[in-house]
Design a protein around this motif. Sequence first.
Motif, mmCIF file in Angstrom:
data_model
loop_
_atom_site.group_PDB
_atom_site.id
_atom_site.type_symbol
_atom_site.label_atom_id
_atom_site.label_comp_id
_atom_site.label_asym_id
_atom_site.label_seq_id
_atom_site.Cartn_x
_atom_site.Cartn_y
_atom_site.Cartn_z
ATOM 1 N N LEU A 52 -2.702 19.722 -3.630
ATOM 2 C CA LEU A 52 -3.361 19.322 -2.545
ATOM 3 C C LEU A 52 -2.864 19.781 -1.571
ATOM 4 O O LEU A 52 -3.054 19.765 -0.722
ATOM 5 C CB LEU A 52 -3.590 18.129 -2.713
ATOM 6 N N LEU A 53 -1.892 19.261 -1.208
ATOM 7 C CA LEU A 53 -0.456 19.425 -0.237
ATOM 8 C C LEU A 53 -0.470 20.885 0.141
ATOM 9 O O LEU A 53 -0.062 21.246 0.770
ATOM 10 C CB LEU A 53 1.041 18.719 -0.521
ATOM 11 N N ALA A 54 0.235 21.738 -1.015
ATOM 12 C CA ALA A 54 0.347 23.158 -0.535
ATOM 13 C C ALA A 54 -0.913 24.141 0.016
ATOM 14 O O ALA A 54 -1.144 24.847 0.333
ATOM 15 C CB ALA A 54 0.726 23.860 -1.958
ATOM 16 N N LEU A 77 0.976 -0.806 0.346
ATOM 17 C CA LEU A 77 0.627 0.313 0.339
ATOM 18 C C LEU A 77 0.434 0.978 0.296
ATOM 19 O O LEU A 77 0.805 2.297 0.702
ATOM 20 C CB LEU A 77 -1.039 -0.046 0.969
ATOM 21 N N VAL A 78 1.728 0.914 -0.825
ATOM 22 C CA VAL A 78 2.914 2.494 -0.919
ATOM 23 C C VAL A 78 2.657 2.613 -2.476
ATOM 24 O O VAL A 78 2.939 2.106 -3.384
ATOM 25 C CB VAL A 78 4.216 1.689 -0.663
ATOM 26 N N VAL A 79 2.755 4.041 -2.734
ATOM 27 C CA VAL A 79 3.105 5.028 -3.535
ATOM 28 C C VAL A 79 3.525 5.778 -3.806
ATOM 29 O O VAL A 79 3.207 7.312 -3.001
ATOM 30 C CB VAL A 79 1.853 5.214 -4.295
ATOM 31 N N ARG A 80 4.546 6.456 -4.663
ATOM 32 C CA ARG A 80 5.769 7.509 -4.380
ATOM 33 C C ARG A 80 5.413 7.546 -6.214
ATOM 34 O O ARG A 80 5.449 8.038 -7.007
ATOM 35 C CB ARG A 80 6.973 7.338 -4.717
ATOM 36 N N VAL A 81 4.430 8.916 -5.803
ATOM 37 C CA VAL A 81 4.943 10.361 -7.213
ATOM 38 C C VAL A 81 5.041 11.780 -6.940
ATOM 39 O O VAL A 81 5.912 11.920 -6.126
ATOM 40 C CB VAL A 81 2.896 10.760 -6.642
ATOM 41 N N GLN A 82 5.915 11.845 -8.101
ATOM 42 C CA GLN A 82 5.673 13.762 -8.203
ATOM 43 C C GLN A 82 4.815 13.978 -8.046
ATOM 44 O O GLN A 82 3.234 14.338 -8.493
ATOM 45 C CB GLN A 82 6.649 13.389 -9.761
ATOM 46 N N ALA A 83 5.350 15.945 -7.561
ATOM 47 C CA ALA A 83 4.281 16.851 -7.518
ATOM 48 C C ALA A 83 3.164 17.207 -7.986
ATOM 49 O O ALA A 83 2.640 18.038 -8.251
ATOM 50 C CB ALA A 83 4.924 17.756 -6.838
ATOM 51 N N GLY A 84 3.855 16.899 -9.501
ATOM 52 C CA GLY A 84 2.842 17.495 -10.584
ATOM 53 C C GLY A 84 1.584 15.868 -11.233
ATOM 54 O O GLY A 84 0.944 16.513 -12.283
#
Length: 137
Positions: free
Chosen positions: A129-131, A91-98
């Motif tokens: 979303l984070l910003a 259940l891990v996902v790493r994505v770039q900000a865009g």
Amino acid sequence: MPHDALAGTGVTIRTADPSDVVAGVQPKWVALPESTEEVAALLRAAAEHDLAVTPVGGGTKLDWGPPPERCDLLIDLCCMNEILEHAAGDLVVRVQAGTTFESLNQRLSAENQELALDIPIPGTTVGGLLATALSGP
């Protein structure tokens, strides 16, 4: 000229046009980095030349809040939209900000998973979303 300093970063730079306005403020240049290393190089160059920087992803919330006092360089994260890792079993996902939530959820759904957030604005990116804390605390 600051554009020459930015050109030394190796990042694609273009002159801003009217579609790049941030809350009524016209930037001078738009940078299109493709990695975190390129973003770091842009920020170093901007700091050395006293350039005001504004990041943008999907551009869906650029009119939120007060306008920037100035915007010399718009860093457009549209090219940083990759899903870097998806370990479905962990259940891990790493994505770039865009990365947009639409593309992220499409990828997750292939493994019968979803990101359980209500995102009310189509085209919202993970960085946006984070910003903005759009999904709440």
